[in-house]
Motif scaffolding. Structure first.
Motif, PDB file in Angstrom:
ATOM      1  N   ALA B 420      44.993 117.499  -0.020  1.00 16.15           N
ATOM      2  CA  ALA B 420      44.758 116.797   1.244  1.00 16.15           C
ATOM      3  C   ALA B 420      46.039 116.084   1.676  1.00 16.15           C
ATOM      4  O   ALA B 420      46.416 116.072   2.855  1.00 16.15           O
ATOM      5  N   MET B 421      46.726 115.529   0.685  1.00 12.06           N
ATOM      6  CA  MET B 421      48.010 114.868   0.938  1.00 12.06           C
ATOM      7  C   MET B 421      49.016 115.870   1.510  1.00 12.06           C
ATOM      8  O   MET B 421      49.673 115.603   2.517  1.00 12.06           O
ATOM      9  N   GLY B 422      49.099 117.043   0.886  1.00 10.27           N
ATOM     10  CA  GLY B 422      50.015 118.083   1.369  1.00 10.27           C
ATOM     11  C   GLY B 422      49.651 118.537   2.769  1.00 10.27           C
ATOM     12  O   GLY B 422      50.514 118.763   3.619  1.00 10.27           O
ATOM     13  N   ALA B 423      48.348 118.656   3.034  1.00 12.75           N
ATOM     14  CA  ALA B 423      47.886 119.104   4.353  1.00 12.75           C
ATOM     15  C   ALA B 423      48.236 118.071   5.421  1.00 12.75           C
ATOM     16  O   ALA B 423      48.613 118.426   6.538  1.00 12.75           O
ATOM     17  N   GLN B 424      48.136 116.807   5.057  1.00  8.04           N
ATOM     18  CA  GLN B 424      48.442 115.749   6.033  1.00  8.04           C
ATOM     19  C   GLN B 424      49.946 115.678   6.301  1.00  8.04           C
ATOM     20  O   GLN B 424      50.368 115.491   7.435  1.00  8.04           O
ATOM     21  N   VAL B 425      50.741 115.870   5.251  1.00  5.39           N
ATOM     22  CA  VAL B 425      52.200 115.896   5.440  1.00  5.39           C
ATOM     23  C   VAL B 425      52.578 117.065   6.348  1.00  5.39           C
ATOM     24  O   VAL B 425      53.424 116.938   7.235  1.00  5.39           O
ATOM     25  N   ALA B 426      51.896 118.186   6.157  1.00  4.25           N
ATOM     26  CA  ALA B 426      52.208 119.392   6.927  1.00  4.25           C
ATOM     27  C   ALA B 426      51.886 119.201   8.398  1.00  4.25           C
ATOM     28  O   ALA B 426      52.579 119.736   9.264  1.00  4.25           O
ATOM     29  N   ASP B 427      50.830 118.464   8.688  1.00  4.85           N
ATOM     30  CA  ASP B 427      50.431 118.257  10.077  1.00  4.85           C
ATOM     31  C   ASP B 427      49.987 116.805  10.233  1.00  4.85           C
ATOM     32  O   ASP B 427      48.801 116.481  10.149  1.00  4.85           O
ATOM     33  N   LEU B 445      43.425 111.109  -9.007  1.00  2.00           N
ATOM     34  CA  LEU B 445      43.413 109.949  -8.109  1.00  2.00           C
ATOM     35  C   LEU B 445      44.710 109.158  -8.131  1.00  2.00           C
ATOM     36  O   LEU B 445      44.944 108.319  -7.251  1.00  2.00           O
ATOM     37  N   CYS B 446      45.570 109.420  -9.099  1.00  5.94           N
ATOM     38  CA  CYS B 446      46.848 108.706  -9.131  1.00  5.94           C
ATOM     39  C   CYS B 446      47.643 108.957  -7.847  1.00  5.94           C
ATOM     40  O   CYS B 446      48.508 108.157  -7.480  1.00  5.94           O
ATOM     41  N   GLU B 447      47.332 110.044  -7.147  1.00  7.45           N
ATOM     42  CA  GLU B 447      48.059 110.341  -5.904  1.00  7.45           C
ATOM     43  C   GLU B 447      47.680 109.409  -4.764  1.00  7.45           C
ATOM     44  O   GLU B 447      48.285 109.459  -3.696  1.00  7.45           O
ATOM     45  N   LEU B 448      46.678 108.557  -4.967  1.00  4.40           N
ATOM     46  CA  LEU B 448      46.389 107.538  -3.952  1.00  4.40           C
ATOM     47  C   LEU B 448      47.639 106.696  -3.714  1.00  4.40           C
ATOM     48  O   LEU B 448      47.903 106.248  -2.593  1.00  4.40           O
ATOM     49  N   ALA B 449      48.415 106.491  -4.757  1.00  2.29           N
ATOM     50  CA  ALA B 449      49.655 105.712  -4.625  1.00  2.29           C
ATOM     51  C   ALA B 449      50.624 106.426  -3.686  1.00  2.29           C
ATOM     52  O   ALA B 449      51.266 105.800  -2.829  1.00  2.29           O
ATOM     53  N   THR B 450      50.741 107.746  -3.851  1.00  2.00           N
ATOM     54  CA  THR B 450      51.632 108.527  -2.992  1.00  2.00           C
ATOM     55  C   THR B 450      51.151 108.457  -1.545  1.00  2.00           C
ATOM     56  O   THR B 450      51.951 108.337  -0.607  1.00  2.00           O
ATOM     57  N   ILE B 451      49.831 108.566  -1.380  1.00  2.00           N
ATOM     58  CA  ILE B 451      49.234 108.537  -0.046  1.00  2.00           C
ATOM     59  C   ILE B 451      49.476 107.189   0.620  1.00  2.00           C
ATOM     60  O   ILE B 451      49.863 107.107   1.792  1.00  2.00           O
ATOM     61  N   ALA B 452      49.292 106.109  -0.153  1.00  2.00           N
ATOM     62  CA  ALA B 452      49.520 104.766   0.389  1.00  2.00           C
ATOM     63  C   ALA B 452      50.993 104.582   0.725  1.00  2.00           C
ATOM     64  O   ALA B 452      51.351 104.104   1.802  1.00  2.00           O
ATOM     65  N   GLU B 453      51.853 104.996  -0.193  1.00  5.20           N
ATOM     66  CA  GLU B 453      53.292 104.824  -0.011  1.00  5.20           C
ATOM     67  C   GLU B 453      53.793 105.528   1.242  1.00  5.20           C
ATOM     68  O   GLU B 453      54.630 105.021   1.973  1.00  5.20           O
ATOM     69  N   ASN B 454      53.253 106.717   1.499  1.00  4.08           N
ATOM     70  CA  ASN B 454      53.708 107.508   2.650  1.00  4.08           C
ATOM     71  C   ASN B 454      52.831 107.303   3.888  1.00  4.08           C
ATOM     72  O   ASN B 454      52.992 108.009   4.876  1.00  4.08           O
ATOM     73  N   LEU B 456      49.839 108.106   4.645  1.00  5.88           N
ATOM     74  CA  LEU B 456      49.192 109.332   5.115  1.00  5.88           C
ATOM     75  C   LEU B 456      47.728 109.017   5.419  1.00  5.88           C
ATOM     76  O   LEU B 456      47.003 108.575   4.537  1.00  5.88           O
ATOM     77  N   PRO B 457      47.291 109.246   6.660  1.00  7.97           N
ATOM     78  CA  PRO B 457      45.948 108.790   7.041  1.00  7.97           C
ATOM     79  C   PRO B 457      44.808 109.701   6.581  1.00  7.97           C
ATOM     80  O   PRO B 457      43.890 109.998   7.347  1.00  7.97           O
ATOM     81  N   VAL B 458      44.865 110.157   5.345  1.00  6.55           N
ATOM     82  CA  VAL B 458      43.811 111.028   4.809  1.00  6.55           C
ATOM     83  C   VAL B 458      42.508 110.230   4.683  1.00  6.55           C
ATOM     84  O   VAL B 458      42.526 109.068   4.273  1.00  6.55           O
ATOM     85  N   LYS B 459      41.388 110.848   5.056  1.00  4.64           N
ATOM     86  CA  LYS B 459      40.080 110.205   4.884  1.00  4.64           C
ATOM     87  C   LYS B 459      39.382 110.864   3.700  1.00  4.64           C
ATOM     88  O   LYS B 459      39.211 112.092   3.677  1.00  4.64           O
ATOM     89  N   PHE B 460      39.014 110.042   2.743  1.00  2.00           N
ATOM     90  CA  PHE B 460      38.322 110.572   1.572  1.00  2.00           C
ATOM     91  C   PHE B 460      36.836 110.287   1.663  1.00  2.00           C
ATOM     92  O   PHE B 460      36.443 109.155   1.930  1.00  2.00           O
ATOM     93  N   ALA B 461      36.036 111.316   1.451  1.00  2.79           N
ATOM     94  CA  ALA B 461      34.595 111.118   1.335  1.00  2.79           C
ATOM     95  C   ALA B 461      34.217 111.511  -0.079  1.00  2.79           C
ATOM     96  O   ALA B 461      34.201 112.692  -0.419  1.00  2.79           O
ATOM     97  N   GLY B 526      44.896 104.573   9.091  1.00  5.69           N
ATOM     98  CA  GLY B 526      45.566 104.852   7.812  1.00  5.69           C
ATOM     99  C   GLY B 526      44.567 105.504   6.882  1.00  5.69           C
ATOM    100  O   GLY B 526      43.479 105.889   7.302  1.00  5.69           O
ATOM    101  N   PRO B 527      44.936 105.648   5.620  1.00  3.73           N
ATOM    102  CA  PRO B 527      44.004 106.273   4.686  1.00  3.73           C
ATOM    103  C   PRO B 527      42.756 105.417   4.468  1.00  3.73           C
ATOM    104  O   PRO B 527      42.845 104.188   4.485  1.00  3.73           O
ATOM    105  N   VAL B 528      41.649 106.097   4.281  1.00  2.00           N
ATOM    106  CA  VAL B 528      40.382 105.410   4.029  1.00  2.00           C
ATOM    107  C   VAL B 528      39.638 106.163   2.936  1.00  2.00           C
ATOM    108  O   VAL B 528      39.672 107.389   2.891  1.00  2.00           O
ATOM    109  N   LEU B 529      38.999 105.417   2.079  1.00  2.00           N
ATOM    110  CA  LEU B 529      38.137 106.041   1.077  1.00  2.00           C
ATOM    111  C   LEU B 529      36.710 105.579   1.330  1.00  2.00           C
ATOM    112  O   LEU B 529      36.456 104.373   1.371  1.00  2.00           O
ATOM    113  N   VAL B 530      35.810 106.541   1.532  1.00  2.00           N
ATOM    114  CA  VAL B 530      34.406 106.169   1.685  1.00  2.00           C
ATOM    115  C   VAL B 530      33.650 106.663   0.453  1.00  2.00           C
ATOM    116  O   VAL B 530      33.685 107.853   0.126  1.00  2.00           O
TER     117      VAL B 530
END
Lengths: 180, 564
Positions: B420-427, B445-454, B456-461, B526-530
């Motif tokens: 999801a992170m890669g997809a968001q970076v791509a577009d 889930l350690c990639e949440l740090a990467t997502i926060a750092e960059n 990236l407005p990924v929405k997690f369900a 920004g990113p959200v986790l639901v």
């Protein structure tokens, strides 16, 4: 075609480190069974030729050919079991031999147009060239005298149609002369 | 011009059109990293685990159609990439992986952090190379990109020893590649194409089964043209989902183990299967010796070794789906097939696989359906593997091609976070929803740090049922509900976990809160986790047990226990 039989496949491959590993890994991974494998330099610099004898039905062999083709370093693959091909294998056989059996063994060697290449007190080393069946028969026959060791090269095979008649030459005659 | 090996790697990547790299530095690859500041156009995204790098590169590649690029150091860095590489190989995703290796003179000595990564990845890459001299880097990288993204795409790994990165050589642009053993065939055989068209013209009950190949070759228009011209129902594979608009009247779902019953039945009843860029995976065929015995089969695929592998076909065509369809469609005559289409409608009515039971409880399926409605089928959906993946595939109605990213072949749990992170970076402007299970999510889930750092407005369900849900379902059905090692009783508080990373967290425990929570997540910049606390023992239906046939299908019991 019988459902399961031996097929002879030859492949022209790049002569690079790891190519044999790549090919044998493919055979292992896909569960194909190699009954013999021989590798040597080809007529073209930088290219080797391999001969595989593979056990399996027609579908298996078709998949072997396709998957060999898929490897980047494999340039050309031919299934030559159907066509008219020459296949040869060389074997060295160390057989037990004493004064009483020597002449009988020599006769057998003669019939098979094999050669005795080493003689010791109580053994002979016999060199034989032929197709797999011929080598098998000789090994079987010598079995009654006591075979200590058999060393076989695996089959190498070549289609009787020369590449000069059929396709464009793999290399020019000049290169061939230089190579020889 | 004299350049270091590390500089040549960067120059080569830029020349191939790469501008994003996912990775983590380490000893052997450090010289390459130290060159990165000279190349600001090469954006490096520091992941928190190398598996995240290879899976993010996968997500990036699927969205852009360009090879995803990942870096890792030797030894554990390289081995951590392996799951992502194997995943890309199974799903035909182009990756170019650059790994650092110990110094060339130390190779084979069991040096610190040495591992034979070309040996390890031999069966899970399309190709791999060990580059022992800096003068070979430029050609090797060019070769890697070409092989990764031509023919049937796949991952290519380039292993470079530390001293080769610092070696200085005269740098020249690479010339034409010399790959005599690699020449993918795109065009397809004219005679076969005509034969296929004839079969289509003669058939009374044709179906199209469209796979990932349609997405890879972007053959959306050609597929639509064929389907509409001859009025052929379109079934997709799991990885083919989104290649055909799901609001189209000819869309007929996806088949197989957890696919729609009517799709599997339509395949069974058809007299002709037109298989496009797919590989008759066992999740579709069940027992291959009993699969669709009454139909002829046309199989179009760019990889000859897929043809005849699992299922015998009548008309094989080796070629790129787009090119072949382009030519084949000219020979296909207009047709209507009214009886057959009516039969498909009856199948759809008799097997309404997508109904969601009326209940006050929070069903995972409902969450997916609400996300689908709220995003109007236009989001990029990334999933992990298991129940949530099947529900996402079943209940999200895709309208845009190439928007369903899932690990189909390898079945890689944990794909949902980094991909999801890669997809968001791509577009960056797209809406990316990662639909996750509580099991798979914790694998990466350690990639949440990467997502926060960059940012990236990924929405997690997270469809949180406190179980490895699909495994639990198998235990329920095949092992008399003996739930061995599948209950996740130690789950963290996912909302607080998100907050610990500076990510907005929302918890939903009630059916009535679902839509509001989705809207709130979408509104947030920004990113959200639901964290959706869903029914624990909801099952995925229909279900064809492994190795069985469509006639062994288990459909949803009328009194599903979650509805009681």
């Amino acid at each position: 075609m019988k459902s399961s039989e031996k097929h002879t496949i030859t492949a022209l491959v790049e002569d690079r480190a790891g190519v044999l590993n790549r090919i044998s890994s493919m055979f292992r991974r896909r569960g194909y069974n190699i009954s013999s494998l021989a590798v040597g330099k080809s007529e073209s610099a930088g290219l080797s030729r391999m001969t595989f004898v593979v056990d399996g039905d027609a579908k298996t062999v078709e998949m072997v050919v396709k998957n060999l083709h898929k490897l980047v370093e494999v340039i050309k693959v031919s299934d030559i079991s159907e066509g008219n091909a020459v296949s040869r294998e060389l074997a060295l056989i160390r057989v037990k031999c004493d004064v009483t059996s020597r002449s009988e063994i020599m006769q057998i060697v003669d019939i098979f147009r094999a050669k005795i290449v080493d003689v010791s007190q109580d053994t002979l080393i016999i060199e034989v060239t032929g197709n797999e069946d011929k080598v098998n028969s000789l090994v079987d026959l010598l079995g009654s005298f006591g075979v200590f060791e058999v060393m076989r090269t695996g089959t190498v095979a070549m289609s009787r149609r020369t590449s000069f008649e059929q396709d464009k030459p793999v290399s020019s005659p000049t290169v061939l002369e230089n190579a020889s | 011009m004299i350049k270091k090996g590390s500089q040549i790697v960067c120059e080569s990547l830029l020349r191939e059109g790469c501008n994003v790299v996912f990775g983590i530095p380490g000893g052997a690859i450090l010289p390459l990293y130290q060159a990165l500041p000279e190349y600001p156009k090469l954006r490096h995204i520091l992941t928190r685990h190398e598996q995240g790098a290879s899976l993010a590169a996968d997500g990036y590649a699927r969205v852009t159609g360009k090879p995803g690029v990942a870096f890792a150091t030797s030894g554990p860095g390289a081995t951590n990439l392996v799951t992502g590489i194997a995943s890309a190989q199974m799903d035909s995703v182009p990756l170019v992986i650059v790994t650092g290796q110990v110094n060339s003179w130390a190779i084979g000595s069991d040096a610190f952090q040495e591992t034979d990564i070309t040996g390890i990845t031999l069966p899970i890459t399309k190709h791999n190379l060990l580059v022992m001299d800096a003068s070979e880097i430029a050609t090797s990288i060019k070769e890697a990109f070409y092989i990764a993204n031509s023919g049937r795409p796949g991952p290519v790994l380039v292993d470079i020893p530390r001293d080769v990165f610092v070696q200085e050589v005269e740098y020249e642009e690479p010339g034409e590649l010399n790959l005599p053993g690699y020449s993918p065939n795109f065009s397809g055989h004219s005679g076969q194409i005509r034969k296929a068209a004839n079969l289509i013209n003669e058939s009374e009950k044709p179906v199209i089964v469209a796979g990932h190949g349609v997405i890879i070759s972007k053959a959306y228009d050609e597929l639509k043209a064929l389907a509409e011209k001859a009025q052929i129902p379109v079934i997709t594979t799991l990885l083919g989902i989104s290649c055909f608009p799901e609001d189209h009247v000819l869309w007929t779902g996806w088949p197989g183990m957890h696919g729609m019953a009517y799709s599997s039945l339509a395949i069974e009843e058809a007299d002709l299967i037109i298989a496009l860029g797919m590989r008759f995976d066992d999740r579709i065929t069940g027992n291959p010796s009993k699969f669709a015995l009454n139909s002829k089969k046309i199989h179009i695929d760019v990889d000859p070794s897929e043809i005849g592998k699992n299922i015998a076909v009548d008309v094989p065509i080796v070629g790129d789906v787009k090119e072949v369809l382009n030519r084949m469609n000219n020979h296909v005559v207009n047709a209507t097939h009214p009886t057959w289409l009516k039969r498909i409608d009856v199948l759809k009515e008799d097997h309404p696989s997508l109904q969601i039971p009326e209940t006050s409880k929070l069903l995972a399926r409902q969450v997916v359906k609400d996300i689908s409605d709220e995003t109007r089928g236009g989001a990029t959906i990334v999933t992990g593997v298991g129940q949530h993946q099947m529900w996402a595939a079943q209940h999200y109605r895709f309208k845009k091609p190439g928007t369903f990213l899932t690990s189909g072949g390898l079945g890689t749990m944990g794909y949902e976070v980094p991909a999801a992170m890669g997809a968001q970076v791509a577009d960056p402007d797209s809406t990316v929803w990662s639909i996750a299970g509580d099991g798979g999510f914790q694998m990466t889930l350690c990639e949440l740090a990467t997502i926060a750092e960059n940012r990236l407005p990924v929405k997690f369900a997270i469809l949180n049922n406190g179980f490895l849900g699909m495994v639990r379902q198998w235990q329920e059905i095949f092992f008399d509900s003996s739930y061995v090692s599948t209950a996740y009783t130690g789950n963290p508080d996912f909302v607080r976990l998100a907050e610990a990373y500076g990510i907005k967290g929302i918890r939903v425990t009630d059916k009535t809160q679902v839509k509001t929570a989705i809207a709130e997540a979408m509104d947030h910049d920004g990113p959200v986790l639901v964290d959706f606390i869903v029914e624990q023992e909801e099952n995925v239906y229909p279900m064809i047990p492994s190795g069985m046939t469509v006639f062994d299908m288990i459909e949803e019991p009328v009194s599903e226990k979650v509805t009681t």
